[in-house]
Design a protein around this motif. Structure first.
Motif, mmCIF file in Angstrom:
data_model
loop_
_atom_site.group_PDB
_atom_site.id
_atom_site.type_symbol
_atom_site.label_atom_id
_atom_site.label_comp_id
_atom_site.label_asym_id
_atom_site.label_seq_id
_atom_site.Cartn_x
_atom_site.Cartn_y
_atom_site.Cartn_z
ATOM 1 N N GLY G 85 0.821 -1.200 0.000
ATOM 2 C CA GLY G 85 0.000 0.000 0.000
ATOM 3 C C GLY G 85 0.861 1.258 0.000
ATOM 4 N N VAL G 86 1.704 1.367 -1.034
ATOM 5 C CA VAL G 86 2.588 2.525 -1.103
ATOM 6 C C VAL G 86 1.764 3.756 -1.447
ATOM 7 N N PRO G 87 1.982 4.860 -0.738
ATOM 8 C CA PRO G 87 1.227 6.085 -1.042
ATOM 9 C C PRO G 87 1.541 6.571 -2.455
ATOM 10 N N GLU G 88 0.595 7.280 -3.016
ATOM 11 C CA GLU G 88 0.818 7.881 -4.336
ATOM 12 C C GLU G 88 2.063 8.770 -4.274
ATOM 13 N N ALA G 89 2.875 8.685 -5.315
ATOM 14 C CA ALA G 89 4.132 9.432 -5.310
ATOM 15 C C ALA G 89 3.884 10.933 -5.331
ATOM 16 N N LYS G 90 4.580 11.627 -4.432
ATOM 17 C CA LYS G 90 4.559 13.096 -4.396
ATOM 18 C C LYS G 90 5.990 13.588 -4.267
ATOM 19 N N GLY G 91 6.319 14.616 -5.019
ATOM 20 C CA GLY G 91 7.645 15.216 -4.895
ATOM 21 C C GLY G 91 8.705 14.422 -5.626
ATOM 22 N N LEU G 92 9.882 15.037 -5.731
ATOM 23 C CA LEU G 92 10.994 14.419 -6.469
ATOM 24 C C LEU G 92 12.275 14.433 -5.635
ATOM 25 N N VAL G 93 12.879 13.252 -5.502
ATOM 26 C CA VAL G 93 14.204 13.122 -4.895
ATOM 27 C C VAL G 93 15.190 12.757 -5.992
ATOM 28 N N SER G 97 25.525 9.930 -7.178
ATOM 29 C CA SER G 97 26.561 9.193 -6.452
ATOM 30 C C SER G 97 27.929 9.408 -7.067
ATOM 31 N N GLY G 98 28.948 9.180 -6.239
ATOM 32 C CA GLY G 98 30.316 9.440 -6.667
ATOM 33 C C GLY G 98 30.925 8.365 -7.532
ATOM 34 N N GLY G 99 30.564 7.100 -7.249
ATOM 35 C CA GLY G 99 31.220 6.046 -8.000
ATOM 36 C C GLY G 99 30.365 4.808 -8.127
ATOM 37 N N THR G 100 30.793 3.917 -8.974
ATOM 38 C CA THR G 100 30.069 2.675 -9.203
ATOM 39 C C THR G 100 29.881 1.877 -7.915
ATOM 40 N N SER G 101 30.891 1.885 -7.064
ATOM 41 C CA SER G 101 30.848 1.060 -5.855
ATOM 42 C C SER G 101 29.820 1.553 -4.840
ATOM 43 N N ASP G 102 29.336 2.748 -5.017
ATOM 44 C CA ASP G 102 28.314 3.274 -4.110
ATOM 45 C C ASP G 102 26.920 2.740 -4.453
ATOM 46 N N GLY G 103 26.852 1.920 -5.503
ATOM 47 C CA GLY G 103 25.574 1.448 -6.005
ATOM 48 C C GLY G 103 24.619 0.874 -4.968
ATOM 49 N N PRO G 104 25.061 -0.047 -4.109
ATOM 50 C CA PRO G 104 24.112 -0.631 -3.155
ATOM 51 C C PRO G 104 23.487 0.401 -2.216
ATOM 52 N N VAL G 105 24.244 1.363 -1.802
ATOM 53 C CA VAL G 105 23.701 2.377 -0.890
ATOM 54 C C VAL G 105 22.710 3.269 -1.640
ATOM 55 N N VAL G 106 23.038 3.590 -2.873
ATOM 56 C CA VAL G 106 22.100 4.351 -3.705
ATOM 57 C C VAL G 106 20.768 3.600 -3.805
ATOM 58 N N ARG G 107 20.888 2.326 -4.054
ATOM 59 C CA ARG G 107 19.684 1.514 -4.239
ATOM 60 C C ARG G 107 18.843 1.476 -2.962
ATOM 61 N N GLU G 108 19.499 1.366 -1.811
ATOM 62 C CA GLU G 108 18.767 1.329 -0.545
ATOM 63 C C GLU G 108 17.996 2.633 -0.335
ATOM 64 N N ALA G 109 18.633 3.745 -0.635
ATOM 65 C CA ALA G 109 17.962 5.037 -0.497
ATOM 66 C C ALA G 109 16.783 5.136 -1.463
ATOM 67 N N GLN G 110 17.006 4.664 -2.683
ATOM 68 C CA GLN G 110 15.970 4.745 -3.710
ATOM 69 C C GLN G 110 14.741 3.925 -3.317
ATOM 70 N N VAL G 111 14.977 2.684 -2.924
ATOM 71 C CA VAL G 111 13.845 1.811 -2.587
ATOM 72 C C VAL G 111 13.066 2.375 -1.401
ATOM 73 N N ARG G 112 13.804 2.792 -0.378
ATOM 74 C CA ARG G 112 13.110 3.343 0.792
ATOM 75 C C ARG G 112 12.257 4.558 0.411
ATOM 76 N N ALA G 113 12.822 5.473 -0.356
ATOM 77 C CA ALA G 113 12.079 6.686 -0.708
ATOM 78 C C ALA G 113 10.868 6.349 -1.561
ATOM 79 N N GLU G 114 11.037 5.434 -2.502
ATOM 80 C CA GLU G 114 9.899 5.056 -3.347
ATOM 81 C C GLU G 114 8.792 4.397 -2.524
ATOM 82 N N LEU G 115 9.178 3.554 -1.565
ATOM 83 C CA LEU G 115 8.172 2.896 -0.725
ATOM 84 C C LEU G 115 7.406 3.903 0.135
ATOM 85 N N LEU G 116 8.059 5.018 0.431
ATOM 86 C CA LEU G 116 7.371 6.048 1.215
ATOM 87 C C LEU G 116 6.520 6.962 0.344
ATOM 88 N N GLY G 117 6.615 6.792 -0.983
ATOM 89 C CA GLY G 117 5.740 7.536 -1.877
ATOM 90 C C GLY G 117 6.338 8.806 -2.434
#
Lengths: 223, 223, 223, 223, 223, 223, 223, 223
Positions: G85-93, G97-117
């Motif tokens: 039951g993810v809320p309708e998306a509002k706003g833009l984040v 990122s600085g480098g390829t190796s930062d990928g997993p942390v980027v992904r964690e931030a992305q998924v969390r923010a998307e799940l919050l809508g």
């Protein structure tokens, strides 16, 4: 043949300039004005082209000024020096700094490099928070034989400059900043882990060290 | 039988000299001049051969000087002492230091070792940046029963000396230096990880501790 | 005359035993078994009385064992050694440790000191939490030429022993303990700031270094 | 004109070699073999003279080896590289290291500098504990355009070399050592506070960074 | 019902004594004398049995002294307090300290515990370097409901006492010492890793916190 | 009369239970299963009411289980113990923890306290991020003789609980958390600087130490 | 009304989403798969719109995948989640990122923010060493309601971006890098001392925290 | 178009307000009064709506006061500012602090946010040790567009507030506290590892930074 002058409390390395192209310098902290005066005199008598005293408080600077009319001081940078035989300038060192407060360290690097015989150009306050301020420095950065970056706080300027220029970059972390700046430790760590390759780092606030290696690089690179 | 003198604020270990060959000493910091005076008096009355007060500011030193005409002070090394029954000197301790600024710590080690009854020879300012300055010290380093190396900054002198001599080496890191010298931490770490075996280390600026163990080693090694 | 054996990847200091009374030793970490074997062979061929390899895993120890029937290993202390000309034992080193887990470091100190030619007596597990356990060790502590204290955690044993004996004390912090023991840092700091004078400290887990300086002290102190 | 190749997960800086004389390199840690392969391919396709992958485990190295028969790996130094257009060698970099265990970092510096087009001479295992082992390296140190010192533990070699040579010195602390070596921190601090002027420092184990700046200095210094 | 007195710059927790048996206290640092005076007044008006101001410089203490003829100060311990309704003393806290310089922290713990209503006995200067000095304290240590150990440097006293007594031990690291004492950090770490079980630790120099918990333990343990 | 059992590798303090009311326990790390078995046997034979082995891996736990059918293990808390004469329970210890991951440390504190003869109630996962979850624990917190707070991350629970209860609070930082949690250091520092008075702290993850002092406090407080 | 679900080992904060707009999430480290499964189930049964498990190894992810066909995992980012039951998306984040190796942390931030809508746009590998790679991201950076900068090493990207955009900037230091990167500490310190104002920082590798606050900012900023 | 005003010692970023909605501010430390005056003048002449000088001692504040009758100072917060064109207030920032001593940092955050055009409400001294003192702040916390938590010591207030509110939380660690507070480091670490999600952190004592990002969030969130 290596030699030194034995003053009892000090053994002045009078052959360093011949051996390494740069005379021994004097860190004033921990030394009395009398000791500073005696070491400086020994160096000059042994033929040093110049004597530079760093981290010098008023008493230390006055001890140097008393050594001759050609003695010079810089209060804010806590420097005093006497130049009697500076080599003809060869090569170009461009110094760029992050903020106004980095001024004394910039000055220390500049004086040292000039005393070793190299041309120095300085661009102050080109911090990353307003990156467009770096633009006027670009031509001097690109034509330098060695670039010195002086910055405190997060020292991001080192990476930005290190990503632009082709010359060797010497980075000097400064103790400007408060809190998690930890007296220059954050700047030091940031510079050591710069994402730009080709950057090497000297001690916190060590304008002297940066001026020394930068002048060496510039002089031997000059055509 | 172990004993002590109870002054209320202090329990003076009056049997330490008998037990361990070295009387209790007094770190002045954190004590009032009156307390220092009382502790020193208790030690002397209990028959201590000497009393040494370290890290003593002017008031602390004056409290000692007031205890007798035979009291002595050293302002720069922040020492005051009274020697009434120093044992006959046995053995030789050679102290070598990296720079002029290490002088006060050198002096503290020297005074302590002499008060415990050993001969001390000092070679100052033999830092690694001009290694030829170490040469005049070599004979005294090689014939010593114990060598004490006093150095700040990167303390490279400890490894250089530790790689030359056959005697035990006691290394004293000093708080000279700035920036990443971190008040002696860099010198401490370097000495602890010296690539020369047979080097042991005391606390930062702890000339007193170095003098104590060096004198013990030298006295028991003397033939 | 100082000499070395050049193996390409290593320059083995074959004159160290003559110069300093103790042969070069080999830290196995970071070296291949082949390199360890080659360095050990070079030392033995140059006439070293013994070869000691520390921090040696199984492969490193096997490389040593393959060098001769007289090679010995200690799995738990991660040691392997060959002794072909150990000097006659002179002097006494007494080692006392805080807990059972300090055993491997105790053993490293013991083997090194014995290989350098000194008698070693060990008292294990005499930690301060049950101080009466130290009593049986007192005679050996008092007659020693040098005392080695091996302890982790808060290393309080160093001060307790340092307050009793008249001999020089070499303290070895160990990495036993968890949490705020910080891999031996707490023990290291405690030993460096021991309230007992006459204590000097070596690196964390550095039984080798302690054995080296202790043997030097003991041998030159023996009558 | 600055350009890059957008791979989605990476934006490969394909103009770095033109801009700064040294192509972008790849730290393998944190990247999949597929990513490494793709980045390397992008660099080669954009005309990079060489591709160097550092801190590469077996899978990473195999990804590079699969890119062409001219790919090379060094297991111990964890390197893999492809050289298709290395500039003609100019200038001389002399690398000197403290111990055998510093080998992989020495190798990383050497390969990087050679790929950037400079001659490299290596002298291994010249640590300060047996200083006479440095002597054979002196001629190559003195004629170098840039000197690289690689050392762990207390890194005293940096100051010794820094006190001898007239060329710029780049110091690389390594993570060799245990206990208070703290994974290279002690070496790093010692090098930053070297009592020899003219020494600049790169990150712990950063042979790559040292090779980069050393090659720049050497190439521009060559006549 | 929980309540507070709102002074604008502060919300004084006037129900803490009822809730927890100990009134809120005032750390003077960072507060003006006027603020201290106002907070103290609010507490007294709300019926606090006592008000204690710690880390109080002269101006802060004078602000307290001006609040009534029953105000008391202790210059060296930087304390000022007013006691108008101290509970009848229950239980016994025995405080033992390592050295004379720990005096102010001992005093802070003592005053706090007494104001909370418990008997306090103090034994000063029983450091481990002369362990026989601890003997006179043994009876008071063994009959205490709670023991407080105050020590700087390596704080070995905590383990020694912790290995003897059956009562709970509260350890207070102090900032006495220099060099690697690191302002009390070494003592803190040593106390946290004490080899004696049953020792808990408060903040560096936090006599106040130790007095608080010790009084709680002692009062509830008293029969 | 204090006694110990000498196993050669260990001197088991068999009089500790009589002296301090709590038998010696065994940290398994750094000991072989054989050593653990021998120490445990010596304690039981000397009449210890219980034996507790902490930080025990599978082999260590099996060594304990082999000592008798009454041996018990807890895999997740890495514990094994034998209880043959636990004192009758007196007093109440309430343990409250911040999160699910603190479970093993909670368990260690619980088992230790119960073996020393006190009642223990546990409330898990009452972290501050959802403070209403603490409410069900309030009655048990308020009637406890001693409260133990177990928390990682920022350990804010210690201050919240410390501001509510009148009993002594023992805080246990745990190594849960990542990044700037630094293996429990952040929790440790936060607990040491808790804004609630009357909180004392034990080592990171030291459920054993917390259980020991908590049981002592609770038993002597029980009426 | 605040509520929780009591699982014995955990008290699941089932009212958090209603109270704060974001459901409780689960850090897998230190929890068993069974515990993770039970907590996730409790959250879903209480009506959470989504459940996110971070730092999840294979077993932890499988425990989530077993909860329903709508469960999703990301191996490299060590995530597993169920969104019902993810809320309708509002706003833009916008995340950069600085480098390829930062990928997993980027992904964690992305998924969390998307799940919050909220809408999320990602620009990877725009490190400062090749600043021109940042240009394609500029439009998305300038129109974002909140910018997230993910970088390791010296994290200079935070200051560069912080000096350009007008939106709030959340900086996430990552543990990428070696040596003096110190597992993300250097990046953390650099971001905390960013010379650009308006930058706030979360824990090392804490993509989850960054996603949480960024989504809050973006949602409430959306018109 | 980005622009700056070149003063020689400084390049004043006069386009920052247009670019980012917040004018450049001046950290007084490390600058002379003349430099501060010149930079402030340049900003005002370029049309900055306001000029704020932080960490300003008396001389620095007087330099600002001399610039116009509309200049204002706050001695305790070490601030001076001139406001000539503050934007109409939009949005609400609620600041809550842990103790009285945090006052100057609260004030810095408040002034900065107000100068950027947002309403600010302050609740002081709501520390966790007496949690009921937070209750009066709850309505203002819940209706805020952004919450700022200012706290020293263990900074537990950040987690408590972070677990209650739905707005973004900006946490400011302060250097209040002694001993293990380590000048704000403990508060910083605690805030970074807050068990409440949605908290982001600025530098120690950095009220300025918190005010900047809080105002940005509040203004863009206002309807």
């Amino acid at each position: 043949m290596d030699s030194f002058s034995d003053l009892g409390f000090a053994r002045v390395d009078t052959s360093r300039e011949a051996r390494q192209g740069a005379p021994e310098a004097i860190v004033a902290e921990g030394k009395t004005p009398e000791e500073i005066s005696a070491i400086a005199t020994a160096l000059l008598e042994a033929g040093s082209g110049s004597v530079l005293v760093t981290r010098a408080d008023k008493a230390a600077r006055e001890a140097v000024l008393a050594l001759g009319d050609d003695a010079v001081e810089d209060e804010r940078a806590r420097l005093a020096w006497i130049a009697r035989g500076v080599p003809e300038a060869k090569g170009l060192v461009t110094i760029v700094s992050g903020g106004t407060s980095d001024g004394p360290v910039v000055r220390e690097a500049q004086v040292r490099a000039e005393l070793l015989g190299t041309e120095v150009i300085v661009h102050r306050d080109a911090g990353v928070a307003g990156l467009h301020r770096l633009e006027p420095a670009l031509p001097d950065l690109k034509r330098a034989d060695c670039v010195v970056v002086v910055a405190g706080w997060d020292a991001a300027l080192a990476s930005v400059v290190g990503g632009i220029v082709a010359a060797p970059v010497i980075a000097v972390p400064t103790s400007t900043g408060y809190g998690a700046a930890f007296g220059g430790v954050s700047a030091l760590l940031a510079m050591l882990t710069s994402c730009a390759a080709g950057v090497a780092v000297v001690n916190i606030d060590d304008g002297f060290g940066a001026g020394t290696i930068a002048a060496r690089i510039a002089r031997q690179s000059a055509k």
